[in-house]
Motif scaffolding. Structure first.
Motif, PDB file in Angstrom:
ATOM      1  N   SER A   1      33.081 -17.386  -7.653  1.00  0.00           N
ATOM      2  CA  SER A   1      32.325 -16.135  -7.549  1.00  0.00           C
ATOM      3  C   SER A   1      31.460 -15.877  -8.770  1.00  0.00           C
ATOM      4  O   SER A   1      30.363 -15.313  -8.671  1.00  0.00           O
TER       5      SER A   1
ATOM      6  N   ARG B   1      26.913 -11.805  -2.322  1.00  0.00           N
ATOM      7  CA  ARG B   1      28.149 -11.247  -1.776  1.00  0.00           C
ATOM      8  C   ARG B   1      27.874  -9.959  -1.010  1.00  0.00           C
ATOM      9  O   ARG B   1      28.425  -9.727   0.070  1.00  0.00           O
TER      10      ARG B   1
ATOM     11  N   LYS C   1      38.662 -10.589  -2.047  1.00  0.00           N
ATOM     12  CA  LYS C   1      37.746 -11.308  -2.937  1.00  0.00           C
ATOM     13  C   LYS C   1      37.755 -12.804  -2.656  1.00  0.00           C
ATOM     14  O   LYS C   1      36.702 -13.446  -2.617  1.00  0.00           O
TER      15      LYS C   1
ATOM     16  N   ILE D   1      34.970  -5.472  -4.588  1.00  0.00           N
ATOM     17  CA  ILE D   1      34.982  -6.773  -3.927  1.00  0.00           C
ATOM     18  C   ILE D   1      33.853  -7.677  -4.415  1.00  0.00           C
ATOM     19  O   ILE D   1      34.050  -8.879  -4.625  1.00  0.00           O
TER      20      ILE D   1
ATOM     21  N   ASN E   1      35.207 -11.942 -10.747  1.00  0.00           N
ATOM     22  CA  ASN E   1      36.452 -11.787 -11.517  1.00  0.00           C
ATOM     23  C   ASN E   1      36.181 -11.930 -13.009  1.00  0.00           C
ATOM     24  O   ASN E   1      35.370 -12.704 -13.423  1.00  0.00           O
TER      25      ASN E   1
END
Length: 228
Positions: A54, A62, A140, A224, A228
């Protein structure tokens, strides 16, 4: 018959434990290859893919797939029951046409573990795997995997490959409109194109951008789509 039953039961237990371990492993490890990707190779479309975490994907990407495919993604448990009911009513009234109501979670389960199709057996398995990844992976991780395994053009799998193919840039640098353009073809990536872009895809991309602007401030969405 007793011996056959015992062997059948043992095989079931082994397969069940094996798939459970596989689901848990995929919480951290990228799927090596999927049945859809194998089918793409066998059909002659090819297979081009690069898995990305991510942190290496634009927040716009996203948000774009949520705005396009599943705006209730943060809120449901894997199934959008109202949309499913509406789709069933539509399909009953117009049997010659088929309307789907799959969430991002369902699409991820199908793309990673199953084959393409509409049989009741596949739908049953899809329900099981959707339930499992919702409870083991979390939102996620589901979104991260979806962006890596979804077909985004003929033989083009994953957002990184799509970004490089269509815009000659990494997924990390996708603008809002570029991400929306890729998301616009997800309902039918084998017939719709980002380049050359049809008036339909262009119009759909602009509508997705509007939805992105509407959804972006939502705190559940932000939890979401933030890396991270």
């Amino acid at each position: 018959m007793k011996r056959i039953w015992k062997w059948g039961l043992r095989l079931f237990v082994v397969l069940f434990i094996g798939q459970l371990i596989y689901i848990v492993v995929l919480k951290w490890v990228a799927p090596p290859i999927t049945l859809t990707q194998i089918g793409s190779v066998l059909s002659g479309r090819g297979f081009h893919n690069k898995n990305m975490p991510s942190s290496a994907v634009s927040e716009n990407a996203r948000l774009a797939v949520i705005a396009s495919e599943d705006q209730l993604f943060p809120d449901h448990n894997g199934f959008d029951w109202k949309s499913i009911q509406k789709a069933m009513e539509y399909n009953r009234k117009k049997p010659g046409r088929v309307r789907g109501a799959s969430t991002i979670s369902q699409q991820t389960a199908k793309n990673v573990f199953l084959w393409q199709g509409r049989s009741w057996i596949r739908k049953g398995l899809e329900t099981y795997f959707t339930f499992m990844i919702e409870n083991i992976w979390g939102k996620k991780r589901i979104l991260e995997v979806y962006l890596n395994v979804a077909e985004m053009g003929k033989g083009i799998f994953g957002i990184e490959t799509a970004a490089q193919t269509y815009f000659n840039k990494p997924a990390k640098e996708l603008t809002q409109y570029e991400a929306a353009a890729i998301a616009a073809i997800l309902p039918n990536p084998l017939k719709l194109n980002v380049k050359p872009m049809s008036p339909y895809v262009s119009s759909r991309a602009r509508a997705i951008v509007q939805q992105m602007n509407f959804l972006r401030p939502d705190r559940d969405i932000q939890r979401i789509i933030q890396a991270n």
